[in-house]
Design a protein around this motif. Structure first.
Motif, PDB file in Angstrom:
ATOM      1  N   TRP A 156      47.073  42.216  32.725  1.00 36.80           N
ATOM      2  CA  TRP A 156      46.569  41.037  32.511  1.00 36.80           C
ATOM      3  C   TRP A 156      46.993  40.739  30.821  1.00 36.80           C
ATOM      4  O   TRP A 156      46.891  41.368  30.121  1.00 36.80           O
ATOM      5  CB  TRP A 156      45.192  40.764  32.826  1.00 36.80           C
ATOM      6  CG  TRP A 156      44.220  41.534  32.172  1.00 36.80           C
ATOM      7  CD1 TRP A 156      44.012  41.514  30.849  1.00 36.80           C
ATOM      8  CD2 TRP A 156      43.589  42.896  32.776  1.00 36.80           C
ATOM      9  NE1 TRP A 156      43.129  42.520  30.597  1.00 36.80           N
ATOM     10  CE2 TRP A 156      42.573  43.309  31.581  1.00 36.80           C
ATOM     11  CE3 TRP A 156      43.497  43.628  33.802  1.00 36.80           C
ATOM     12  CZ2 TRP A 156      42.104  44.529  31.785  1.00 36.80           C
ATOM     13  CZ3 TRP A 156      42.935  44.475  34.141  1.00 36.80           C
ATOM     14  CH2 TRP A 156      42.006  45.114  33.048  1.00 36.80           C
ATOM     15  N   SER A 159      45.059  42.105  27.391  1.00 35.81           N
ATOM     16  CA  SER A 159      44.356  43.287  27.704  1.00 35.81           C
ATOM     17  C   SER A 159      44.027  44.233  26.696  1.00 35.81           C
ATOM     18  O   SER A 159      42.952  44.908  26.877  1.00 35.81           O
ATOM     19  CB  SER A 159      45.426  44.163  28.628  1.00 35.81           C
ATOM     20  OG  SER A 159      46.675  44.371  27.796  1.00 35.81           O
ATOM     21  N   LYS A 162      40.604  43.152  25.698  1.00 36.57           N
ATOM     22  CA  LYS A 162      39.564  43.706  26.710  1.00 36.57           C
ATOM     23  C   LYS A 162      39.384  45.172  26.583  1.00 36.57           C
ATOM     24  O   LYS A 162      38.089  45.540  26.646  1.00 36.57           O
ATOM     25  CB  LYS A 162      40.197  43.303  28.217  1.00 36.57           C
ATOM     26  CG  LYS A 162      40.033  41.977  28.191  1.00 36.57           C
ATOM     27  CD  LYS A 162      40.568  41.725  29.706  1.00 36.57           C
ATOM     28  CE  LYS A 162      40.425  40.256  30.105  1.00 36.57           C
ATOM     29  NZ  LYS A 162      40.571  39.975  31.310  1.00 36.57           N
ATOM     30  N   LYS A 163      40.282  45.618  26.271  1.00 35.02           N
ATOM     31  CA  LYS A 163      40.214  47.379  26.017  1.00 35.02           C
ATOM     32  C   LYS A 163      39.458  47.685  25.139  1.00 35.02           C
ATOM     33  O   LYS A 163      38.395  48.744  24.886  1.00 35.02           O
ATOM     34  CB  LYS A 163      41.638  48.005  25.921  1.00 35.02           C
ATOM     35  CG  LYS A 163      41.863  49.276  26.296  1.00 35.02           C
ATOM     36  CD  LYS A 163      43.362  49.609  26.293  1.00 35.02           C
ATOM     37  CE  LYS A 163      43.420  51.122  26.756  1.00 35.02           C
ATOM     38  NZ  LYS A 163      44.882  51.454  26.781  1.00 35.02           N
ATOM     39  N   VAL A 166      35.779  47.176  25.605  1.00 38.44           N
ATOM     40  CA  VAL A 166      35.336  48.121  26.586  1.00 38.44           C
ATOM     41  C   VAL A 166      34.760  49.401  25.641  1.00 38.44           C
ATOM     42  O   VAL A 166      33.935  50.135  25.774  1.00 38.44           O
ATOM     43  CB  VAL A 166      36.219  48.488  27.871  1.00 38.44           C
ATOM     44  CG1 VAL A 166      35.794  49.971  28.443  1.00 38.44           C
ATOM     45  CG2 VAL A 166      36.197  47.249  28.620  1.00 38.44           C
ATOM     46  N   TYR A 197      29.490  39.448  31.950  1.00 37.41           N
ATOM     47  CA  TYR A 197      30.639  39.708  31.524  1.00 37.41           C
ATOM     48  C   TYR A 197      31.243  41.082  31.406  1.00 37.41           C
ATOM     49  O   TYR A 197      32.154  41.636  31.559  1.00 37.41           O
ATOM     50  CB  TYR A 197      31.209  38.535  30.571  1.00 37.41           C
ATOM     51  CG  TYR A 197      32.626  38.788  30.154  1.00 37.41           C
ATOM     52  CD1 TYR A 197      33.749  38.285  31.058  1.00 37.41           C
ATOM     53  CD2 TYR A 197      32.989  39.141  28.954  1.00 37.41           C
ATOM     54  CE1 TYR A 197      34.936  38.367  30.845  1.00 37.41           C
ATOM     55  CE2 TYR A 197      34.291  39.269  28.531  1.00 37.41           C
ATOM     56  CZ  TYR A 197      35.363  38.628  29.501  1.00 37.41           C
ATOM     57  OH  TYR A 197      36.548  38.996  29.134  1.00 37.41           O
ATOM     58  N   VAL A 198      30.195  41.535  30.365  1.00 35.67           N
ATOM     59  CA  VAL A 198      30.529  43.002  29.866  1.00 35.67           C
ATOM     60  C   VAL A 198      30.358  44.015  30.880  1.00 35.67           C
ATOM     61  O   VAL A 198      31.255  44.803  31.041  1.00 35.67           O
ATOM     62  CB  VAL A 198      29.516  43.382  28.747  1.00 35.67           C
ATOM     63  CG1 VAL A 198      28.006  43.747  29.104  1.00 35.67           C
ATOM     64  CG2 VAL A 198      30.040  44.818  27.909  1.00 35.67           C
ATOM     65  N   LEU A 201      33.629  43.615  32.916  1.00 33.38           N
ATOM     66  CA  LEU A 201      34.771  44.104  32.133  1.00 33.38           C
ATOM     67  C   LEU A 201      34.874  45.704  32.094  1.00 33.38           C
ATOM     68  O   LEU A 201      35.856  46.200  32.285  1.00 33.38           O
ATOM     69  CB  LEU A 201      34.580  43.522  30.716  1.00 33.38           C
ATOM     70  CG  LEU A 201      35.777  43.729  29.810  1.00 33.38           C
ATOM     71  CD1 LEU A 201      37.050  43.146  30.433  1.00 33.38           C
ATOM     72  CD2 LEU A 201      35.591  43.108  28.586  1.00 33.38           C
ATOM     73  N   GLU A 204      36.150  46.781  35.322  1.00 32.70           N
ATOM     74  CA  GLU A 204      37.353  46.491  35.730  1.00 32.70           C
ATOM     75  C   GLU A 204      38.334  47.560  35.064  1.00 32.70           C
ATOM     76  O   GLU A 204      39.545  48.049  35.710  1.00 32.70           O
ATOM     77  CB  GLU A 204      37.641  45.208  35.144  1.00 32.70           C
ATOM     78  CG  GLU A 204      39.139  44.542  35.444  1.00 32.70           C
ATOM     79  CD  GLU A 204      39.541  43.277  34.860  1.00 32.70           C
ATOM     80  OE1 GLU A 204      40.392  42.614  35.130  1.00 32.70           O
ATOM     81  OE2 GLU A 204      38.310  42.640  34.376  1.00 32.70           O
ATOM     82  N   VAL A 205      37.970  47.863  33.867  1.00 34.76           N
ATOM     83  CA  VAL A 205      38.790  48.688  33.160  1.00 34.76           C
ATOM     84  C   VAL A 205      38.491  50.374  33.362  1.00 34.76           C
ATOM     85  O   VAL A 205      39.592  50.892  33.296  1.00 34.76           O
ATOM     86  CB  VAL A 205      38.660  48.295  31.682  1.00 34.76           C
ATOM     87  CG1 VAL A 205      39.398  49.526  30.862  1.00 34.76           C
ATOM     88  CG2 VAL A 205      38.972  47.037  31.140  1.00 34.76           C
TER      89      VAL A 205
END
Length: 268
Positions: A156, A159, A162-163, A166, A197-198, A201, A204-205
Protein backbone atom coordinates in the motif's frame (compact mmCIF):
# COMPACT_ATOMS: atom_id res chain seq x y z
CA UNK A 1 16.40 -44.78 21.08
CA UNK A 2 15.89 -44.43 24.83
CA UNK A 3 18.67 -45.73 27.07
CA UNK A 4 17.73 -48.35 29.70
CA UNK A 5 19.71 -49.54 32.72
CA UNK A 6 18.63 -52.67 34.59
CA UNK A 7 19.61 -53.16 38.24
CA UNK A 8 18.87 -56.65 39.58
CA UNK A 9 20.86 -58.79 42.02
CA UNK A 10 19.52 -62.20 40.89
CA UNK A 11 21.59 -63.45 37.95
CA UNK A 12 18.80 -65.54 36.36
CA UNK A 13 16.40 -62.58 36.45
CA UNK A 14 19.06 -60.24 35.01
CA UNK A 15 19.72 -62.57 32.12
CA UNK A 16 16.02 -63.14 31.46
CA UNK A 17 15.36 -59.40 31.36
CA UNK A 18 18.31 -58.79 29.06
CA UNK A 19 17.71 -61.65 26.63
CA UNK A 20 13.99 -62.45 26.57
CA UNK A 21 12.73 -58.97 25.63
CA UNK A 22 13.26 -57.34 22.24
CA UNK A 23 14.27 -53.95 23.62
CA UNK A 24 15.29 -52.59 20.21
CA UNK A 25 11.79 -53.19 18.86
CA UNK A 26 10.49 -51.03 21.71
CA UNK A 27 12.85 -48.21 20.71
CA UNK A 28 15.09 -48.92 23.71
CA UNK A 29 18.84 -49.45 23.92
CA UNK A 30 19.86 -51.65 26.86
CA UNK A 31 23.05 -49.88 27.92
CA UNK A 32 23.84 -51.92 31.01
CA UNK A 33 22.85 -54.54 33.56
CA UNK A 34 24.01 -53.95 37.15
CA UNK A 35 24.05 -56.59 39.89
CA UNK A 36 23.76 -54.16 42.81
CA UNK A 37 23.04 -50.55 43.65
CA UNK A 38 26.64 -49.41 43.77
CA UNK A 39 27.36 -50.79 40.31
CA UNK A 40 24.27 -49.07 38.96
CA UNK A 41 25.37 -45.74 40.44
CA UNK A 42 28.54 -45.86 38.35
CA UNK A 43 26.36 -45.09 35.31
CA UNK A 44 25.55 -41.69 36.79
CA UNK A 45 29.18 -40.66 36.42
CA UNK A 46 29.38 -41.06 32.66
CA UNK A 47 26.05 -41.83 30.95
CA UNK A 48 22.78 -41.44 32.94
CA UNK A 49 20.02 -43.50 31.25
CA UNK A 50 16.54 -42.37 30.28
CA UNK A 51 14.93 -45.43 31.93
CA UNK A 52 15.77 -47.37 35.06
CA UNK A 53 14.33 -50.83 35.79
CA UNK A 54 15.37 -51.79 39.30
CA UNK A 55 14.72 -54.41 41.94
CA UNK A 56 14.04 -53.12 45.45
CA UNK A 57 15.86 -55.63 47.66
CA UNK A 58 19.44 -55.29 46.42
CA UNK A 59 22.73 -55.18 48.34
CA UNK A 60 24.85 -52.02 48.37
CA UNK A 61 21.94 -49.58 47.93
CA UNK A 62 18.39 -50.80 47.52
CA UNK A 63 16.17 -49.86 44.61
CA UNK A 64 14.46 -46.94 46.32
CA UNK A 65 17.79 -45.37 47.30
CA UNK A 66 18.96 -45.91 43.75
CA UNK A 67 15.91 -44.17 42.30
CA UNK A 68 16.39 -41.22 44.65
CA UNK A 69 20.04 -40.87 43.59
CA UNK A 70 19.22 -41.11 39.88
CA UNK A 71 16.39 -38.57 40.18
CA UNK A 72 18.69 -36.10 41.93
CA UNK A 73 21.03 -36.31 38.92
CA UNK A 74 18.41 -36.63 36.18
CA UNK A 75 14.92 -35.50 37.31
CA UNK A 76 13.16 -36.62 34.12
CA UNK A 77 14.36 -40.26 34.29
CA UNK A 78 11.56 -42.87 34.12
CA UNK A 79 11.84 -45.41 36.94
CA UNK A 80 10.15 -48.81 37.05
CA UNK A 81 10.34 -51.08 40.08
CA UNK A 82 10.59 -54.87 39.75
CA UNK A 83 10.16 -56.67 43.04
CA UNK A 84 8.85 -59.68 44.89
CA UNK A 85 8.40 -57.62 48.03
CA UNK A 86 4.65 -57.15 48.00
CA UNK A 87 4.51 -54.69 50.87
CA UNK A 88 2.49 -51.52 51.07
CA UNK A 89 5.34 -49.44 52.52
CA UNK A 90 7.51 -50.01 49.45
CA UNK A 91 4.65 -49.16 47.11
CA UNK A 92 3.96 -45.99 49.10
CA UNK A 93 7.60 -44.90 48.86
CA UNK A 94 7.63 -45.73 45.16
CA UNK A 95 4.65 -43.41 44.60
CA UNK A 96 6.47 -40.65 46.50
CA UNK A 97 9.44 -41.06 44.19
CA UNK A 98 7.14 -40.83 41.14
CA UNK A 99 7.86 -44.39 40.01
CA UNK A 100 6.07 -45.09 36.72
CA UNK A 101 5.23 -48.76 37.36
CA UNK A 102 5.54 -51.35 40.15
CA UNK A 103 5.91 -54.81 38.58
CA UNK A 104 5.71 -57.90 40.78
CA UNK A 105 7.83 -61.01 40.40
CA UNK A 106 7.87 -63.63 38.99
CA UNK A 107 8.53 -61.62 35.85
CA UNK A 108 6.31 -61.85 32.80
CA UNK A 109 8.19 -60.63 29.68
CA UNK A 110 4.92 -59.84 27.92
CA UNK A 111 3.77 -57.64 30.80
CA UNK A 112 7.14 -55.87 30.88
CA UNK A 113 6.96 -55.22 27.11
CA UNK A 114 3.49 -53.71 27.53
CA UNK A 115 4.68 -51.47 30.36
CA UNK A 116 7.69 -50.18 28.45
CA UNK A 117 5.71 -49.75 25.25
CA UNK A 118 3.32 -47.45 27.10
CA UNK A 119 6.14 -45.51 28.77
CA UNK A 120 8.16 -44.98 25.58
CA UNK A 121 5.03 -43.82 23.74
CA UNK A 122 4.49 -41.19 26.43
CA UNK A 123 8.16 -40.15 26.30
CA UNK A 124 7.94 -39.81 22.53
CA UNK A 125 4.89 -37.54 22.85
CA UNK A 126 6.69 -35.38 25.40
CA UNK A 127 9.79 -35.22 23.20
CA UNK A 128 7.69 -34.03 20.27
CA UNK A 129 6.01 -31.41 22.48
CA UNK A 130 9.41 -30.16 23.62
CA UNK A 131 10.57 -30.03 20.03
CA UNK A 132 7.54 -27.93 19.14
CA UNK A 133 8.22 -25.58 22.04
CA UNK A 134 11.87 -25.22 21.01
CA UNK A 135 10.82 -24.37 17.47
CA UNK A 136 8.34 -21.81 18.79
CA UNK A 137 10.99 -20.26 21.04
CA UNK A 138 13.48 -20.12 18.19
CA UNK A 139 10.88 -18.47 16.03
CA UNK A 140 10.26 -15.86 18.72
CA UNK A 141 13.99 -15.22 19.12
CA UNK A 142 14.40 -14.80 15.39
CA UNK A 143 11.40 -12.52 15.20
CA UNK A 144 11.73 -10.31 18.24
CA UNK A 145 15.30 -8.92 18.18
CA UNK A 146 14.84 -7.12 14.87
CA UNK A 147 11.20 -6.49 14.13
CA UNK A 148 12.02 -4.29 11.14
CA UNK A 149 13.57 -7.22 9.29
CA UNK A 150 10.72 -9.54 10.33
CA UNK A 151 7.94 -7.35 9.04
CA UNK A 152 6.58 -8.38 5.66
CA UNK A 153 6.84 -6.16 2.57
CA UNK A 154 3.53 -4.41 1.97
CA UNK A 155 2.11 -2.90 -1.20
CA UNK A 156 0.00 0.00 0.00
CA UNK A 157 0.89 3.73 -0.34
CA UNK A 158 2.70 5.11 2.67
CA UNK A 159 3.78 1.62 3.78
CA UNK A 160 7.12 2.84 5.19
CA UNK A 161 5.36 5.28 7.50
CA UNK A 162 2.99 2.55 8.69
CA UNK A 163 5.90 0.23 9.27
CA UNK A 164 7.68 2.80 11.42
CA UNK A 165 4.52 3.42 13.45
CA UNK A 166 4.22 -0.32 14.08
CA UNK A 167 7.88 -0.53 15.12
CA UNK A 168 7.27 2.35 17.50
CA UNK A 169 4.21 0.62 19.01
CA UNK A 170 6.09 -2.68 19.45
CA UNK A 171 8.99 -0.84 21.08
CA UNK A 172 6.58 0.69 23.59
CA UNK A 173 5.28 -2.79 24.41
CA UNK A 174 8.81 -4.18 24.78
CA UNK A 175 9.71 -1.47 27.25
CA UNK A 176 6.46 -1.69 29.24
CA UNK A 177 5.08 -5.25 29.04
CA UNK A 178 6.02 -6.00 32.67
CA UNK A 179 3.64 -3.28 33.90
CA UNK A 180 0.52 -4.91 35.35
CA UNK A 181 -1.70 -2.07 34.17
CA UNK A 182 -0.39 -1.91 30.58
CA UNK A 183 -3.30 -1.62 28.13
CA UNK A 184 -3.99 -0.94 24.47
CA UNK A 185 -4.87 2.62 25.50
CA UNK A 186 -1.38 3.17 26.96
CA UNK A 187 0.31 2.03 23.74
CA UNK A 188 -2.00 4.18 21.62
CA UNK A 189 -1.25 7.25 23.75
CA UNK A 190 2.51 6.68 23.44
CA UNK A 191 2.42 6.63 19.63
CA UNK A 192 -0.22 9.38 19.34
CA UNK A 193 -2.86 7.27 17.54
CA UNK A 194 -6.35 6.09 18.36
CA UNK A 195 -6.70 2.66 20.01
CA UNK A 196 -8.69 1.24 17.12
CA UNK A 197 -6.30 2.48 14.45
CA UNK A 198 -3.02 1.45 16.12
CA UNK A 199 -4.39 -1.98 16.95
CA UNK A 200 -5.60 -2.53 13.39
CA UNK A 201 -2.30 -1.28 12.00
CA UNK A 202 -0.19 -3.59 14.17
CA UNK A 203 -2.36 -6.56 13.26
CA UNK A 204 -2.24 -5.67 9.55
CA UNK A 205 1.56 -5.54 9.49
CA UNK A 206 2.52 -8.27 12.02
CA UNK A 207 -0.53 -10.55 12.03
CA UNK A 208 -1.07 -10.02 15.78
CA UNK A 209 -3.00 -7.52 17.87
CA UNK A 210 -1.31 -5.40 20.53
CA UNK A 211 -2.74 -7.60 23.30
CA UNK A 212 -1.28 -10.64 21.57
CA UNK A 213 2.11 -8.92 21.48
CA UNK A 214 1.91 -8.11 25.20
CA UNK A 215 1.08 -11.72 26.04
CA UNK A 216 3.74 -13.13 23.71
CA UNK A 217 6.52 -10.94 25.14
CA UNK A 218 5.47 -11.76 28.68
CA UNK A 219 5.40 -15.49 27.96
CA UNK A 220 8.78 -15.39 26.20
CA UNK A 221 10.32 -13.69 29.23
CA UNK A 222 8.60 -16.17 31.57
CA UNK A 223 10.00 -19.09 29.57
CA UNK A 224 13.48 -17.60 29.75
CA UNK A 225 13.25 -17.05 33.50
CA UNK A 226 11.83 -20.53 34.17
CA UNK A 227 15.08 -22.07 32.92
CA UNK A 228 16.84 -20.61 35.95
CA UNK A 229 15.74 -22.55 39.10
CA UNK A 230 16.67 -19.55 41.24
CA UNK A 231 13.60 -17.74 39.88
CA UNK A 232 10.50 -18.79 41.78
CA UNK A 233 7.32 -19.08 39.78
CA UNK A 234 5.38 -16.53 41.85
CA UNK A 235 8.27 -14.07 41.40
CA UNK A 236 8.25 -14.62 37.62
CA UNK A 237 4.49 -14.07 37.60
CA UNK A 238 4.91 -10.72 39.34
CA UNK A 239 7.90 -9.59 37.26
CA UNK A 240 6.15 -10.07 33.93
CA UNK A 241 3.04 -8.17 34.96
CA UNK A 242 0.58 -10.78 36.26
CA UNK A 243 -1.15 -10.21 39.59
CA UNK A 244 -2.91 -13.59 39.50
CA UNK A 245 -0.84 -16.80 39.40
CA UNK A 246 -3.77 -18.87 38.10
CA UNK A 247 -4.19 -16.47 35.19
CA UNK A 248 -0.45 -16.64 34.48
CA UNK A 249 -0.46 -20.45 34.59
CA UNK A 250 -3.42 -20.76 32.21
CA UNK A 251 -1.98 -18.19 29.79
CA UNK A 252 1.42 -19.89 29.81
CA UNK A 253 -0.14 -23.31 29.20
CA UNK A 254 -2.18 -21.92 26.31
CA UNK A 255 0.97 -20.46 24.76
CA UNK A 256 3.36 -23.40 25.25
CA UNK A 257 1.13 -26.42 25.89
CA UNK A 258 2.68 -26.93 29.36
CA UNK A 259 2.20 -25.40 32.80
CA UNK A 260 5.13 -23.29 34.07
CA UNK A 261 6.09 -26.11 36.46
CA UNK A 262 6.06 -28.77 33.73
CA UNK A 263 7.99 -26.46 31.40
CA UNK A 264 10.66 -25.91 34.06
CA UNK A 265 10.93 -29.66 34.78
CA UNK A 266 11.46 -30.38 31.09
CA UNK A 267 14.40 -27.98 30.83
CA UNK A 268 16.23 -28.60 34.12
Amino acid sequence: MYKLLIAEDVKLVRETLALSIDWERLGIELVGVAKNGEEALEWLKHDPPDLLLTDIGMPKRNGLELIEAFRACKPDIRCIILSGLNEFEFARQAIKLQVMEYIMKPIDPEEIEQVFSKITAEMHREREERRGIELLEQGLKDRLPNLANALPTVEWTGSLKKKKLVEQAIQVIRESYSRKELTLSDVADEVGLSEKYVNALVKEVTGMTINHWIVMLRMEEAARMLKDPANRIYEICDRIGYADQDHFRETFKKQFGLTPTDYRNNYL
